[in-house]
Design an enzyme around this catalytic site. Structure first.
Site, PDB file in Angstrom:
ATOM      1  N   THR A 292       0.946  -1.150  -0.090  1.00  0.00           N
ATOM      2  CA  THR A 292       0.077  -0.151   0.097  1.00  0.00           C
ATOM      3  C   THR A 292       0.947   1.286  -0.085  1.00  0.00           C
ATOM      4  O   THR A 292       1.895   1.443   0.518  1.00  0.00           O
ATOM      5  CB  THR A 292      -1.049  -0.044   1.232  1.00  0.00           C
ATOM      6  OG1 THR A 292      -1.546  -1.117   1.252  1.00  0.00           O
ATOM      7  CG2 THR A 292      -1.927   1.096   1.250  1.00  0.00           C
ATOM      8  N   PRO A 294       0.628   5.836   0.276  1.00  0.00           N
ATOM      9  CA  PRO A 294      -0.295   6.798   0.404  1.00  0.00           C
ATOM     10  C   PRO A 294      -0.954   7.410  -0.931  1.00  0.00           C
ATOM     11  O   PRO A 294      -0.761   7.306  -1.876  1.00  0.00           O
ATOM     12  CB  PRO A 294       0.632   8.153   0.724  1.00  0.00           C
ATOM     13  CG  PRO A 294       2.054   7.157   1.210  1.00  0.00           C
ATOM     14  CD  PRO A 294       2.084   6.205   0.416  1.00  0.00           C
ATOM     15  N   THR A 296      -3.254   5.736  -2.365  1.00  0.00           N
ATOM     16  CA  THR A 296      -3.562   4.724  -3.365  1.00  0.00           C
ATOM     17  C   THR A 296      -4.562   3.766  -2.783  1.00  0.00           C
ATOM     18  O   THR A 296      -5.361   3.352  -3.738  1.00  0.00           O
ATOM     19  CB  THR A 296      -2.478   3.899  -4.029  1.00  0.00           C
ATOM     20  OG1 THR A 296      -1.722   3.253  -2.759  1.00  0.00           O
ATOM     21  CG2 THR A 296      -1.337   4.936  -4.527  1.00  0.00           C
ATOM     22  N   GLU A 417      -7.081 -14.926  -2.446  1.00  0.00           N
ATOM     23  CA  GLU A 417      -8.071 -15.881  -2.044  1.00  0.00           C
ATOM     24  C   GLU A 417      -7.729 -16.280  -0.527  1.00  0.00           C
ATOM     25  O   GLU A 417      -8.529 -16.218   0.057  1.00  0.00           O
ATOM     26  CB  GLU A 417      -8.074 -17.137  -3.143  1.00  0.00           C
ATOM     27  CG  GLU A 417      -8.800 -16.640  -4.460  1.00  0.00           C
ATOM     28  CD  GLU A 417      -8.621 -17.814  -5.415  1.00  0.00           C
ATOM     29  OE1 GLU A 417      -9.356 -17.844  -6.229  1.00  0.00           O
ATOM     30  OE2 GLU A 417      -8.354 -19.127  -5.039  1.00  0.00           O
ATOM     31  N   ALA A 419      -5.482 -14.831   1.562  1.00  0.00           N
ATOM     32  CA  ALA A 419      -5.447 -13.984   2.654  1.00  0.00           C
ATOM     33  C   ALA A 419      -6.966 -13.587   2.928  1.00  0.00           C
ATOM     34  O   ALA A 419      -6.945 -13.279   4.201  1.00  0.00           O
ATOM     35  CB  ALA A 419      -4.743 -12.649   1.701  1.00  0.00           C
ATOM     36  N   ARG A 445     -23.103 -10.424  35.907  1.00  0.00           N
ATOM     37  CA  ARG A 445     -23.570  -9.038  36.446  1.00  0.00           C
ATOM     38  C   ARG A 445     -25.048  -9.420  36.896  1.00  0.00           C
ATOM     39  O   ARG A 445     -25.911  -9.898  36.172  1.00  0.00           O
ATOM     40  CB  ARG A 445     -23.405  -8.160  35.272  1.00  0.00           C
ATOM     41  CG  ARG A 445     -23.998  -6.859  35.379  1.00  0.00           C
ATOM     42  CD  ARG A 445     -23.107  -5.969  36.348  1.00  0.00           C
ATOM     43  NE  ARG A 445     -23.535  -4.504  36.152  1.00  0.00           N
ATOM     44  CZ  ARG A 445     -23.116  -3.766  37.182  1.00  0.00           C
ATOM     45  NH1 ARG A 445     -22.385  -3.859  38.186  1.00  0.00           N
ATOM     46  NH2 ARG A 445     -23.598  -2.349  36.993  1.00  0.00           N
ATOM     47  N   GLN A 513     -22.238  -3.466  24.280  1.00  0.00           N
ATOM     48  CA  GLN A 513     -23.282  -3.056  24.856  1.00  0.00           C
ATOM     49  C   GLN A 513     -23.953  -3.963  26.283  1.00  0.00           C
ATOM     50  O   GLN A 513     -24.383  -3.431  27.000  1.00  0.00           O
ATOM     51  CB  GLN A 513     -24.561  -3.157  23.885  1.00  0.00           C
ATOM     52  CG  GLN A 513     -25.860  -2.508  24.174  1.00  0.00           C
ATOM     53  CD  GLN A 513     -25.853  -0.991  24.533  1.00  0.00           C
ATOM     54  OE1 GLN A 513     -25.141  -0.442  23.784  1.00  0.00           O
ATOM     55  NE2 GLN A 513     -26.878  -0.340  24.896  1.00  0.00           N
ATOM     56  N   GLY A 516     -22.185  -2.700  29.350  1.00  0.00           N
ATOM     57  CA  GLY A 516     -22.809  -1.389  29.667  1.00  0.00           C
ATOM     58  C   GLY A 516     -21.612  -0.426  29.738  1.00  0.00           C
ATOM     59  O   GLY A 516     -20.576  -0.541  29.070  1.00  0.00           O
ATOM     60  N   GLU A 540      -7.465  -6.240   4.002  1.00  0.00           N
ATOM     61  CA  GLU A 540      -7.555  -7.215   2.838  1.00  0.00           C
ATOM     62  C   GLU A 540      -8.695  -6.571   2.086  1.00  0.00           C
ATOM     63  O   GLU A 540      -9.451  -7.704   1.425  1.00  0.00           O
ATOM     64  CB  GLU A 540      -7.531  -8.498   3.706  1.00  0.00           C
ATOM     65  CG  GLU A 540      -6.408  -8.850   4.471  1.00  0.00           C
ATOM     66  CD  GLU A 540      -5.239  -9.291   3.620  1.00  0.00           C
ATOM     67  OE1 GLU A 540      -5.271  -9.210   2.399  1.00  0.00           O
ATOM     68  OE2 GLU A 540      -4.111  -9.217   4.323  1.00  0.00           O
TER      69      GLU A 540
END
Length: 559
Positions: A292, A294, A296, A417, A419, A445, A513, A516, A540
């Site tokens: 990769t 910058p 692109t 494939e 990866a 809890r 969630q 909490g 990926e």
């Protein structure tokens, strides 16, 4: 209850599984209608019109999500069928199948979430009549009415809270043994330290990396003649899933070895295979993927980093790369560069096997012609992310992959494939851990004098977390089996990654969630799992890229 968890597995002649297969058939007819509607909008003279596909991107991607949802149902039905034949389709598994079919059929008819605020619905794709036909199918009607019900979700959670399991056996003694071995290792050697390493933003300790190497993590798919285990992608999935369940960084250490190993195994010269594969398999050499740049992102055709051949056959590399995982502690870069300066697009790109000096915290990039800095990130720590600048960095003669200039992009595409299947497996591990943390917290809890797992909205969350995990798991395993059979599976790998990444994020967010306010505290493990889950929909190939690959790939297939 007439169709409760207690008797679902006892339907005469495997009626539940038969209904599931019948519903898959009806859903595939709906998927075929979606394909036809999409073809009418974006194809011309039997080929995808790029401009039309761009304008109607939502339709192409909506079609991709429809077919992914349908194939997840098909994979789950095949899983249940296998359990039935082995005599292990019990109440919990039957409930997962019914809940998942009920939910996914409702999504096909009412709207599939492509993201948190993007729903794709039949009417906008011109599929109103096809949706009505789907809804009238008897098997579909049964699941819509009896599948994802409040009673069935409650029964499933009672089963899970009482210590019940959902069958994960693969029907292969070796693979089941591998799962047990790596689950124990993950629980004993990774999980106890993972959260502390994350909070301190530390690399995975060398001792743990060494133990992983001894267990064969880095050579799972490398052939035995080159020092690997030669076990294939399904084994790789199991290992990646179990390690990622403890910490995604542990599951991701093998990704770079997987990419480098497949690049060299598929495209390398005999000398390159002999030089690198045994050392990658043993863990002596830790690779990193340097693709990769910058600005692109996924558009590799705009890549600008260039390599100029020297008189001795070596190369000098100049340019900038970013989002390079585990770059400092690596020994080998699979480095995508432009070797033909007068070309643009994908032509003229080549892959170099560039050896480098291993760095340290004090001096991450000690090699001449190479410097870089760390990119601080929310999660996915343990290997660290870097940006790298090359200025005349020397690469030795004989390092051009396959000694084939201008074929780097095609060589890289052949690894995607595997990866993406491996990334789907990492997502499974994250999704599973999120569920485990949510269940444990809900049991421990207490609010209003009872465990919060007894509240229906909490139980509903846990039921759906487990159900979607199983559906994503079976879709991922199906893609790995196809890859292991030697068949092309770029579409299947994209589907697995697309769904598993969504499920990982959904499970992590839902689990937080359940926690909490405590879930928002850094001391709780779910805070790390949430951060780790978020990256899965991006790297990926982002979810939008996966949908593009799936949609256009399916359109290119002849009926």
């Amino acid at each position: 209850m007439a169709d409760g968890i207690g008797n679902m597995a006892d339907l005469p002649g495997g009626e539940l599984v038969a209904r599931a297969h019948a519903a898959v058939g009806a859903a595939r007819a709906f998927s075929a209608a979606a394909k036809a509607a999409t073809e009418a909008r974006v194809m011309h003279d039997g080929r995808v019109d790029a401009g039309a596909a761009d304008r109607d991107q939502r339709m192409v991607h909506g079609f991709a999500w429809i077919v992914t949802t349908v194939e997840a149902m098909a994979a789950a039905a095949a899983w249940a069928d296998g359990l039935r034949h082995r005599g292990t389709l019990a109440a919990g598994e039957a409930a997962v199948l019914a809940i998942g079919f009920g939910e996914y059929l409702h999504q096909l008819l009412g709207g599939i979430p492509m993201s948190q605020n993007e729903m794709v619905r039949p009417a906008e794709l011109g599929l109103g009549a096809a949706a009505a036909t789907l809804a009238r199918d008897p098997a579909v009607e049964w699941f819509l009415e009896h599948g994802n019900t409040a009673e069935r979700r409650a029964d499933l959670v009672r089963h899970l809270r009482d210590g019940g399991e959902i069958d994960e056996a693969l029907g292969d003694e070796t693979l089941d043994m591998i799962r047990d071995q790596f689950r124990r290792f993950a629980d004993e050697r990774v999980l106890p330290g993972a959260h502390g390493w994350h909070l301190a933003d530390q690399l995975i300790p060398d001792a743990v990396v060494g133990e992983m190497a001894e267990m064969g993590v880095f050579g799972i798919c490398i052939a035995p003649e080159h020092g690997g285990l030669g076990l294939g992608k399904l084994a790789m999935c199991v290992v990646s899933e179990e390690l990622s369940r403890a910490w995604i960084a542990a599951g991701s250490l093998g990704t770079r070895s997987e990419i480098a190993g497949e690049l060299i195994s598929e495209s390398g010269t005999p000398e390159q295979k002999a030089t690198w594969l045994p050392r990658i398999a043993s863990g002596e050499v830790l690779p990193t993927a340097v693709f990769t740049e910058p600005d692109t992102g996924s558009d590799l055709g705009r890549l600008r980093t260039r390599a100029v051949r020297e008189a001795d056959g070596g190369w000098r590399v100049t340019g900038n790369k970013t989002w390079i995982t585990h770059a400092a502690r690596s020994d080998l870069m699979t480095l995508l560069v432009r070797t033909e300066p007068d070309t643009d697009g994908y032509e003229g790109l080549s892959m170099l096997l560039a050896a480098k000096l291993r760095g340290s915290d004090a001096d991450p990039f000690p090699a001449d012609g190479m410097k870089g800095g760390e990119i601080p990130v929310l999660g996915y720590r343990g290997m660290k992310e870097y940006e790298i600048s090359f200025e005349g960095f020397a690469v030795a003669p004989g390092s051009l992959l396959g000694e084939a200039p201008g074929r780097g992009f095609k060589q890289l595409m052949r690894t995607f494939e595997g990866a993406r299947i491996q990334t789907a497996a990492r997502a499974l591990g994250v999704a599973r851990r999120a569920y485990e943390l949510g269940l444990r917290y809900a049991l421990d809890r207490r609010q209003f004098a009872r465990p919060i797992v007894e509240f229906p909205r909490v139980a509903d969350k846990l039921a759906m977390m487990m159900t979607e995990f199983v559906f994503a798991r079976e879709l991922t395993y199906a893609s790995a089996r196809q890859k292991d059979s030697g068949k092309r599976c770029d579409i299947e790998a994209g589907m697995a990654k697309l769904l598993a990444a969504r499920v990982a994020w959904s499970n992590a967010d839902t689990s937080l969630q359940i926690h909490g306010g405590n879930g928002y505290a850094l001391e709780y493990e779910i805070s790390r799992v949430l951060c780790d889950a978020r990256i899965l929909n991006i790297f990926e190939g982002a979810a939008e890229i996966q949908a593009q690959v799936i949609g256009r790939g399916m359109l290119a297939q002849r009926n």
